[in-house]
Design a protein around this motif. Structure first.
Motif, mmCIF file in Angstrom:
data_model
loop_
_atom_site.group_PDB
_atom_site.id
_atom_site.type_symbol
_atom_site.label_atom_id
_atom_site.label_comp_id
_atom_site.label_asym_id
_atom_site.label_seq_id
_atom_site.Cartn_x
_atom_site.Cartn_y
_atom_site.Cartn_z
ATOM 1 N N ASP A 211 0.720 -1.136 -0.074
ATOM 2 C CA ASP A 211 -0.051 0.123 0.033
ATOM 3 C C ASP A 211 0.843 1.332 0.109
ATOM 4 N N LEU A 212 2.125 1.076 -0.424
ATOM 5 C CA LEU A 212 2.937 2.385 -0.121
ATOM 6 C C LEU A 212 2.969 3.148 -1.553
ATOM 7 N N ARG A 213 1.606 3.621 -2.052
ATOM 8 C CA ARG A 213 1.657 4.120 -3.342
ATOM 9 C C ARG A 213 0.489 4.992 -3.058
ATOM 10 N N GLY A 214 0.503 6.261 -3.818
ATOM 11 C CA GLY A 214 -0.172 7.438 -3.622
ATOM 12 C C GLY A 214 0.343 8.608 -3.340
ATOM 13 N N PRO A 215 -0.638 9.720 -2.631
ATOM 14 C CA PRO A 215 -0.047 10.837 -2.238
ATOM 15 C C PRO A 215 1.076 10.950 -1.276
ATOM 16 N N SER A 216 2.146 11.724 -1.860
ATOM 17 C CA SER A 216 3.364 11.517 -1.144
ATOM 18 C C SER A 216 3.367 11.690 0.489
ATOM 19 N N ALA A 217 2.491 12.647 0.994
ATOM 20 C CA ALA A 217 2.432 12.679 2.421
ATOM 21 C C ALA A 217 1.832 11.451 3.032
ATOM 22 N N ASP A 218 0.810 10.674 2.402
ATOM 23 C CA ASP A 218 0.514 9.687 3.172
ATOM 24 C C ASP A 218 1.410 8.436 3.054
#
Length: 404
Positions: A211-218
């Protein structure tokens, strides 16, 4: 007998060439503005050169049969290995950083190639050698954005990963399972993760990595929750600094993806893909990353020289730009047709045509090669969309006839 190109090969007709050059010329202008210089390496390489960086599988290389030679040779499937070899063997004593770019054809055999699919591809890209750290990484990624802006490309985004972080996170798994975990994460395969013989803690870790994919902050927040050691935390901090710098420029639509590990054996730091969403699927237009140990494989003393680069696929850019009507729609017409009125005016016609060609600006000039009357010459010029005819008299004086 009907002669055809070799399987996997193709010909580019004049209009195809104009469209290809339209893309390449705009990319080249950007490379020049950023201070990069073109390098041309051999199309033919020794197999040990191509295999040294483990960037490509042997079966993908189109090899050549040698008669009585010990060296195995192959057509280059990519440019980075060739440039690395050239820099360490031919540019000893050079000052760094070196900013190099290329525009070249490459050859690859894929599974689809067995069905006469394309095996020759055109690429443009850069290599920034002898520089590491935040600013070098940012330069290459912002250069990507500048290239796509020069092409007027819309609706693309950059997927950014970090091979060093991902590799270190995988080190927590048992050695005999690391390849399977890595493959499952690369393919977003949750079923395999659930069936592997992992402890609950490691299974949770693998699920988080998926799940390490998406908006950078998240993503940065999730990865920081993984009980990192000091070295891993420093790598995450470096990635955070890069993301903050890129986002401050507001040029890069960025997706952070620490599951982007397909090329983990080749790259040592950031890795990235340029992706364009189309109606049917997401199309990868280019990719790149940092490789700080590759040049050391070619260096006589094994000296490592940091490097980072990217490649853009000309065919993929061509396909996504076709619908925008930006590419040339017709082959450029000549500006002039120079026609001698009589045989005694032939030399004067060549001289007048050369005078036109000597203009500072590009002027396309054709000579009429005879065998037609005046009306047939005019019709030929109209058919070719030539703007004007210069009828040349024996004394060299022209009579200009506009046609458009």
């Amino acid at each position: 007998m009907v002669y055809q190109p070799a399987a996997g090969a193709r010909d580019l007709l004049p209009l195809d060439v104009e469209k290809k050059r339209w893309i390449e010329d705009r990319l080249q202008q950007v490379f020049h503005r950023w201070g990069y210089h073109r390098i041309i390496t051999s199309t033919l390489e020794r197999m040990d050169t191509l295999m040294a960086g483990e960037a490509i599988q042997r079966q993908m290389v189109i090899q050549l049969q040698q008669n009585g030679e010990d060296d195995e040779l192959g057509l280059r499937p990519e440019l980075t290995a060739s440039i690395a070899r050239t820099v360490v063997t031919r540019m000893a004593g050079t000052t760094y950083p070196q900013r190099l770019y290329y525009n070249a054809n490459v050859f690859r055999r894929t599974w689809e190639s067995r069905h006469n699919r394309q095996q020759e591809f055109y690429q443009a890209g850069v290599e920034l050698l002898g520089a590491s750290g935040l600013l070098a990484n940012a330069e290459v990624l912002l250069l990507v954005a500048d290239c796509l802006a020069a092409l007027g490309l819309q609706g693309w985004h950059l997927i950014l990963g970090e091979a060093g972080i991902t590799r270190s996170l995988l080190s927590a798994f048992p050695a005999n399972l690391q390849d399977q975990v890595r493959s499952a994460i690369a393919h977003l395969d949750r079923i395999t993760i659930d069936t592997l013989p992992l402890s609950d803690k490691l299974r949770d870790r693998a699920q988080i990595m998926l799940d390490l994919r998406g908006p950078s902050a998240d993503v940065l927040q999730k990865v920081s929750s993984l009980d990192l050691d000091e070295e891993q935390q420093q790598a995450v901090n470096n990635l955070k600094s890069l993301v903050e710098l890129l986002e401050s420029e507001k040029k890069l639509p960025l997706i952070l993806d620490l599951s982007l590990i397909q090329t983990i054996d080749y790259y040592t730091g950031i890795v990235f893909e340029v992706v364009k969403d189309t109606e049917s699927q997401a199309r990868v237009l280019g990719r790149g990353g940092r490789y700080d140990q590759l040049l050391g494989l070619y260096h006589p003393q094994g000296e490592n020289i940091p490097g980072i680069g990217f490649v853009l696929n000309i065919e993929d850019l061509y396909q996504v730009l076709l619908s925008t009507q930006q590419l040339p729609q017709v082959t450029p017409a000549s500006d002039w047709l120079v026609a001698p009125e009589t045989a005694s005016a032939n030399a004067a016609a060549f001289a007048y045509a050369q005078k036109l060609r000597d203009s500072i600006d590009l002027v396309r000039v054709e000579i009429d090669l005879g065998g037609r009357d005046a009306e047939a010459i005019r019709q030929h010029a109209r058919d070719r969309s030539i703007a004007q005819i210069a009828w040349i008299k024996a004394d060299g004086s022209p009579k200009i006839e506009p046609l458009l």
